[in-house]
Every structure is written in C-alpha cells, then in structure tokens.
Motif scaffolding. Structure first.
Motif, PDB file in Angstrom:
ATOM      1  N   PRO A  57      -2.040 -13.906  -8.390  1.00 29.53           N
ATOM      2  CA  PRO A  57      -2.818 -12.741  -8.806  1.00 29.53           C
ATOM      3  C   PRO A  57      -2.573 -11.477  -7.989  1.00 29.53           C
ATOM      4  O   PRO A  57      -2.659 -10.370  -8.524  1.00 29.53           O
ATOM      5  N   VAL A  58      -2.284 -11.620  -6.701  1.00 30.56           N
ATOM      6  CA  VAL A  58      -1.972 -10.470  -5.854  1.00 30.56           C
ATOM      7  C   VAL A  58      -0.640 -10.737  -5.173  1.00 30.56           C
ATOM      8  O   VAL A  58      -0.424 -11.812  -4.614  1.00 30.56           O
ATOM      9  N   GLY A  59       0.264  -9.746  -5.221  1.00 27.41           N
ATOM     10  CA  GLY A  59       1.601  -9.955  -4.682  1.00 27.41           C
ATOM     11  C   GLY A  59       1.827  -9.258  -3.362  1.00 27.41           C
ATOM     12  O   GLY A  59       0.896  -8.960  -2.610  1.00 27.41           O
ATOM     13  N   ASP A  60       3.100  -8.980  -3.058  1.00 29.38           N
ATOM     14  CA  ASP A  60       3.491  -8.301  -1.827  1.00 29.38           C
ATOM     15  C   ASP A  60       3.543  -6.800  -2.054  1.00 29.38           C
ATOM     16  O   ASP A  60       3.557  -6.314  -3.189  1.00 29.38           O
ATOM     17  N   HIS A  61       3.627  -6.049  -0.962  1.00 34.91           N
ATOM     18  CA  HIS A  61       3.682  -4.591  -1.044  1.00 34.91           C
ATOM     19  C   HIS A  61       5.115  -4.071  -1.084  1.00 34.91           C
ATOM     20  O   HIS A  61       5.340  -2.898  -1.362  1.00 34.91           O
ATOM     21  N   SER A  62       6.090  -4.928  -0.750  1.00 35.68           N
ATOM     22  CA  SER A  62       7.484  -4.496  -0.661  1.00 35.68           C
ATOM     23  C   SER A  62       8.261  -4.937  -1.895  1.00 35.68           C
ATOM     24  O   SER A  62       7.896  -5.900  -2.570  1.00 35.68           O
TER      25      SER A  62
END
Length: 487
Positions: free
Chosen positions: A116-121
């Motif tokens: 549901p929530v991934g990485d910022h890069s």
C-alpha cells in the motif's frame, strides 16, 4: 498452537546500542523495550553488509551479497530468486509490505502480495529523484549531513508517519478480516527512521537537547589505514563538537519518534485482538557510528555499524525477558521467521533458522557469521575506489580483511569496544590463521572485482536508458520538497 501471524518491523540505520533495552540511558524506547521485556533480545545480531541495498536483499533471500551479485545501492536483485516472502506465500500467508523495501529495478515486490505504501526513490538509477529541498544531500555520506543537522523536519519522518497510519488501518481492517477467514498474515512495516538526515522535529529535538553525551571513542593515532582514508575522503576528519552534538541529539529524537510509531502499530494490533497471536520481530538493516572513532553512517565492520537490534515476541512460544548471546545474522532471521510459520526453508541459502535458539538458550548453534562490504569506483561516496572487504565473527573473535590494507583481529570478550588490533601479534597468529581460513574459503576478491566490472557495464547502460526514457516507477511515495526544513 495455530500458525502465528507475522509482524516484521524493519527500520533503517538503527545503532543497536541506542535503545533502552540495549543499555542506553538517554534515548526513550518504551515500545522496543516492551517487546524485549515480553520476548527475547539478541545481543549479537549482525547485518550481511553495512550498507542498505545489499543488506536488505540478502535478508530477503538468506544469501550473502556475493552469492547474488548485489553489493551496492544500485544493484538489482534478480526477480527469480526466491525470497522468504515467496516461501511464506507458498505456505498460505498473505504477504503485505507497507513502506521501505529499497529494492532496485522493476520488481518492487519480491514476493510481497501487495504494498500500500512504497519507497520515495525511483525504481531505476537514473530515474528522476524527488528533491529533499534544503536538506538535499544530507541523506548521503557527505559532510552536509552533519553541517545541516538539528531541529527541523524531513520527508523521511513524514513518510514514516504515513507508513504508520497505513499500518494501523491495515491491522484493524485487513488483518482482522484475514484471520476471521482463517488466513494468517505476514506484514512488514518498513520504516525509514532513524536514517539521516540527522534532522527531527523541534519537539523531539528539545527532549534530548543537552542530554546526549559525546562519543566515547576518538580517532586513535594508529588508526587503521582504511578508516583514516575513509574519514578524510568523506570530509569527516574535521567535524566540530557542535556538529556532533546536533547530529547525535537529532538521532536520539529520530529513534524516539520511530519508537512512538512502533507503539502505534502495536496498539493497533492489540486493538484488533491479534497481539498474542502474532510473532512480532523488530530489527534494522545496519547501524550508525554516530561519531564514535570519528566515524559516521555505516560502511565499516565495527559493531556500531554492522550490529543490529533484534527482538522477538510470541507469548506461549518464546520466553519473556530473556537474552541470547549467540551470534546471528539477518540472513538467518528470514529463515527463522519461515520456521516459525511452518513454511519451507529457502533453497540454496546461507542463512540458518535460529528458531530453536530463540525458544531455548541451550539449543545447538554454530556461533559464527559473516558480513561483506564491496564497492566499485562509480558511486560518488566511494572516493572513486573499489574495495572488497569481509568480516567473520566467530564466538568472541572478529577478523576483518581488506583488499589493500592489513587485516584486523579483535578479542571481543576482553575488548568489546574493539580498541586493540591483535592481528600483528605473534601470540595470536594461530587464531588469525584459523579465522582467515574460514573467511577466505569461499571468497575471491579478484573474482568479485571482475564480476562487478561486468555488472557496471550493464548498469551504466540501464542508467543512461533511465535518464533518457524516464520509465514510470511503481510503488512510489511522493512528497513536496518544501516539507523539508532546518530550524
């Protein structure tokens, strides 16, 4: 007992000593401390590499970085290598990741069923990166991370707030529904904190301002050549006491906020009525020197860098309030959680399950592990230098070997702070040779050099492709550069 759910809380760059349950008298970590008091704490847990991607990918597959050509932060883990999530899913577990994975390439799941929530890069090196605004560069091993340390706010803290909120919701809704339908879950909550920037909100900073002692150890006159070179190359040979104090104070604040988030996740699990039906594991991917020996970040085999916190809780199966001194590794942890699930062990793996050790302190265990640190000269923080380094911890001894410098040998029973290198002393030659044989029996530095050169040619092409094509990345958490600030 029915198969337990799994809640894996995995942080980034948490120095093992910086928790109340590991002896720190300043930083407040009541939730991690609670897990330790109600479960088992491991004092000698190590990471497979003191750098993010190779450590995390090795933990996924239970293989050393050199076994899967995944050494630095732009290496891609093959999608056809089975991970512990594939094995958990094959056993019938719902595998979910919320937050940090730090995998490079098109596969942003590696066995997780949803995220549901991934990485910022971006998924690819060369892809457009989101800017940290005024904190740009402070997340890397550069002097800026210390020059711009203190009170403020970073996207990393904001991201973990979103991850925590999503995890709370998932546990109260999806997890409860899964268990009601008779299906166990395996949830990983991937946190960015306390990874630099060494910047935390003003309220948390104020809690620790003036309270954090300076580093215990200063650089020594006969400093090992690699560490002396690394400090000078990275521009941390002239860090001021004020910079050190701000960074260490902010780090304590980051650990404080991370522990609060862990508490919120645990409260959600308890509210769902699943607390005691779930194996809860807390660990980190590597440590942080925090100024000890004049070093910062990770990148070495000193315990501040290569040791990790590890606590496990499962009432009725694991004892409460016990400590294990056995030497274990994150490559063992994935196999251990699989055994707890009743799932198959990963094939062709280096890691071994220590589930019996977690339950019973006298269980048989081979008390040794390894860690690897290899780079090619391309990443900007390498000083244009390729290295091939490896460590063995066997019982109370640690041997570190370097491609260009002399080895280091430490007797951790009598020298737990690793201040006296015994490698050149004749009376320890037999111990050095015995450990050297174990350390080098499957280690060929020149072969690694050639393999990394081959991979670099391939990666350079992918880098240029990503720069020009700008492929769409999946599982990305987006933010505005403006949320980053230094006060």
């Amino acid at each position: 007992m029915k198969r337990p759910n799994i809640l894996f809380l995995f942080s980034d760059q948490h120095n093992q000593k910086m928790s109340g349950c590991y002896g720190d008298k300043v930083v407040q970590t009541p939730n991690i401390d609670r897990l330790a008091a109600e479960g088992v704490r491991f004092d000698n847990a190590y990471c497979p590499s003191p750098i993010c991607v190779p450590s995390r990918m090795a933990m996924l597959t239970a293989r050393w970085p050199s076994r899967q050509d995944c050494w630095v932060n732009d290496d891609i883990l093959r999608s056809d290598l089975p991970t512990w999530l594939h094995a958990a899913g094959a056993k019938g577990y719902q595998t979910t990741l919320i937050g940090r994975l730090h995998a490079i390439g098109p596969d942003q799941l590696h066995g997780y069923g949803d995220r549901p929530v991934g990485d910022h890069s971006p998924n690819w090196p060369g892809g457009a990166r989101q800017s940290l605004g005024v904190l740009e560069g402070t997340n890397d091993p550069t002097p800026e991370s210390l020059e711009k340390a203190g009170a403020g706010y970073s996207a990393y803290q904001e991201k973990d707030e979103d991850v925590t909120t999503a995890a709370e919701s998932w546990l109260k809704n999806e997890a409860l529904a899964l268990n009601s339908a008779g299906k166990p879950f395996c949830l990983t909550v991937g946190l960015m904190l306390p990874h630099p920037p060494y910047v935390v909100d003003q309220e948390a900073y104020k809690i620790y301002e003036g309270m954090v002692p300076p580093p215990e150890q200063k650089p020594v006159d006969d400093e090992h050549e690699f560490h002396a070179w690394w400090r000078k190359d990275r521009g941390i040979d002239t860090v001021t006491p004020e910079q050190t104090d701000r960074a260490r104070t902010a780090y304590c604040g980051l650990v404080h906020r991370m522990d609060e988030m862990i508490g919120r996740v645990l409260d959600a699990l308890e509210e769902a009525g699943l607390l005691d039906d779930t194996l809860i594991v807390y660990a980190s991917d590597h440590g942080d020197h925090l100024g000890e020996r004049g070093l910062w970040w990770k990148h070495t085999f000193f315990d501040e860098s290569v040791k990790v916190p590890l606590v496990m809780r499962l009432p009725g199966v694991l004892p409460a309030g016990e400590v294990r001194k056995q030497v274990v590794n994150l490559v063992d942890l994935s196999q251990t959680m699989l055994e707890a699930m009743g799932a198959s062990q990963l094939p062709h793996a280096n890691g071994k399950s220590f589930w019996d050790v977690a339950k019973t302190p006298s269980a048989p265990w081979l008390n040794e592990t390894f860690s690897e640190y290899c780079t090619d000269p391309v990443p900007h923080w390498t000083g244009a230098r390729a290295v091939q380094q490896r460590m063995i911890r066997a019982d109370n001894w640690k041997l570190c070997i370097y491609d260009s410098e002399a080895p280091q040998l430490f007797d951790l029973e009598n020298d737990p702070l690793e201040t006296t290198d015994l490698a050149a002393l004749p009376e320890h030659r037999e111990k050095l040779e015995a450990l050297m044989q174990k350390l080098t029996q499957d280690w060929n530095p020149q072969d690694i050099v050639e393999r990394m050169k081959t991979r670099r040619i391939e990666k350079d092409l992918l880098l240029e492709w990503a720069k020009n094509v700008q492929p769409v990345s999946s599982h990305i958490w987006t933010f505005s550069p403006g949320i980053n600030r230094l006060e």
